[in-house]
Design a protein around this motif. Structure first.
Motif, PDB file in Angstrom:
ATOM      1  N   GLU A 145       0.818  -1.213   0.000  1.00 18.93           N
ATOM      2  CA  GLU A 145       0.000   0.000   0.000  1.00 18.93           C
ATOM      3  C   GLU A 145       0.854   1.266   0.000  1.00 18.93           C
ATOM      4  O   GLU A 145       0.437   2.296  -0.526  1.00 18.93           O
ATOM      5  CB  GLU A 145      -0.929   0.005   1.215  1.00 18.93           C
ATOM      6  N   HIS A 148       1.392   1.538  -3.749  1.00 18.61           N
ATOM      7  CA  HIS A 148       0.276   1.415  -4.692  1.00 18.61           C
ATOM      8  C   HIS A 148      -1.076   1.867  -4.137  1.00 18.61           C
ATOM      9  O   HIS A 148      -2.054   1.872  -4.889  1.00 18.61           O
ATOM     10  CB  HIS A 148       0.143  -0.045  -5.148  1.00 18.61           C
ATOM     11  N   GLY A 149      -1.144   2.190  -2.853  1.00 13.07           N
ATOM     12  CA  GLY A 149      -2.444   2.471  -2.259  1.00 13.07           C
ATOM     13  C   GLY A 149      -2.456   3.709  -1.392  1.00 13.07           C
ATOM     14  O   GLY A 149      -1.670   4.646  -1.583  1.00 13.07           O
ATOM     15  N   THR A 289      -7.318   2.805   0.713  1.00 11.94           N
ATOM     16  CA  THR A 289      -7.407   1.403   0.302  1.00 11.94           C
ATOM     17  C   THR A 289      -7.080   0.470   1.463  1.00 11.94           C
ATOM     18  O   THR A 289      -7.269  -0.736   1.363  1.00 11.94           O
ATOM     19  CB  THR A 289      -6.438   1.107  -0.861  1.00 11.94           C
ATOM     20  N   CYS A 290      -6.580   1.038   2.550  1.00 13.30           N
ATOM     21  CA  CYS A 290      -6.267   0.275   3.765  1.00 13.30           C
ATOM     22  C   CYS A 290      -6.528   1.190   4.958  1.00 13.30           C
ATOM     23  O   CYS A 290      -5.936   2.267   5.043  1.00 13.30           O
ATOM     24  CB  CYS A 290      -4.814  -0.194   3.744  1.00 13.30           C
TER      25      CYS A 290
END
Length: 366
Positions: A145, A148-149, A289-290
């Motif tokens: 993440e 990418h997140g 995303t997290c």
């Protein structure tokens, strides 16, 4: 093993139940803030609606909201209090195509998750649970993440009471493992108290020894921040060089502080209007995303209820949105599950131990 996102399995819309399903029904909103009777209420899962012969995904779902059909065919998920007169609101209380509505709660299911035995020991999450694999999975997830997140931390004031915990969280922020932070007045207050006076609620953050007249310390800090006019200006005025809030300001990580009825002060940035605070929180959740919720029951439940189990990326790819909740009290993590946020991974442990294990596992803290 390097982290890999699970593949999303789309519904098979060629199956008879989808082909023969009726179009969704809708009604116009007659009064601002009031949904039509028999409105459909959303969940955290992907939900599809049959409109004009096509199954359309509501891309930004969350708990307990209505679905509005926009003029361009886009579906917007809206809290009932924010509905406007004339909007088209989808109706229906079934979820398996009977009313043109399909809730897809198995999109990320794998053979491992779908073939669990019906009766096995130790499937609950408690103080006795082994979390070794959870830590390993989380560490790999955070590494993914980071690149990418978008990692969002939701934190209670327990993080401001200990020297090593503040150091661990500062390391996470400064090494790119935080893209947003949500908390209350207390976390910011006591973290900045620790930065300026080396105490939290008047106790030394390393030795836990109470200082003479230490109960004034957090009030003095709030007063000084208010005199400075903002947290960033206070950090500059008092040459603050450590802590969670300091690292967020330094690295330009956005934070949302929402107030409660018992707050002292509060800090200038604290949002006192509950619904304004909810809107501000949602802006950070929409990017995430997290999400990792730590030692704050009300913030955790609020965040869980506004967080979907999935995220639609710019290229149309659907990926999971990971939600963790960590608390020393089993009641708190189970409360989130009881509220319907069934996609959460729960860990029952001391959050101060948790954050230092994570920081050391990532190799960013001695």
């Amino acid at each position: 093993m390097p982290f890999k996102l699970p593949e999303y399995h789309h519904p098979d819309f060629s199956l008879p139940q989808f082909v023969s399903a009726p179009e969704v029904k809708w009604e116009l909103v007659e009064k601002d803030g009031v949904a039509p009777e028999y409105f459909h209420s959303t969940s955290m899962y992907p939900e599809y609606f049959k409109i004009g012969g096509r199954w359309v995904l509501a891309e930004e779902s969350r708990m307990d909201s209505s679905v509005v059909i926009c003029e361009d065919g886009h579906l917007e998920v809206v809290e009932n209090r924010n509905l406007k007169q004339g909007q088209k609101v989808i109706l229906g209380r079934s979820e398996q195509c009977q009313e043109g509505i399909y809730v897809h709660n198995t999109g990320f299911e794998t053979e491992e998750t779908s073939e669990k035995e019906k009766f096995v020991f130790r499937q609950g999450r408690s103080r006795e649970t082994s979390y070794a694999r959870d830590y390993d999975n989380l560490l790999e997830l955070l590494k993914y993440e980071k690149e990418h997140g978008n990692i969002l931390w939701v934190m209670g004031p327990a993080f401001s009471f200990d020297h090593n915990v503040r150091k661990a969280m500062q390391a996470l922020v400064e090494n790119g493992y935080a893209h947003g932070l949500m908390a209350g007045n207390a976390l910011a207050t006591h973290d900045l108290e620790g930065a300026l006076l080396h105490t939290a609620l008047g106790q030394d953050i390393y030795t836990q020894v109470s200082m003479p007249n230490g109960h004034y310390n957090h009030l003095d800090v709030i007063n000084r921040v208010r005199r400075s006019g903002s947290i960033p200006q206070f950090i500059e005025d008092y040459k603050i060089d450590n802590g969670i809030i300091y690292s967020c300001v330094k690295k330009q990580v956005p934070f949302v502080l929402t107030g409660s009825i018992r707050d002292d002060g509060p800090m200038p940035e604290v949002i006192g209007d509950a619904y304004a605070g909810q809107r501000a929180m949602r802006q950070l959740v929409k990017k995430s995303t997290c999400v990792i919720c730590l030692a704050t029951m009300l913030h955790t439940i609020a965040t869980g209820n506004m967080t979907p189990s999935f995220r639609v990326l710019e290229d149309g790819t659907i990926r999971p949105l990971y939600l963790y909740t960590v608390d020393a009290d089993e009641f708190v993590v189970n409360k989130l599950l009881d509220r319907g946020s069934l996609s959460a991974t729960t860990m029952v442990t001391n959050v101060q131990d948790f954050i230092t294990i994570v920081a050391r596992g990532l190799g960013i803290m001695d």
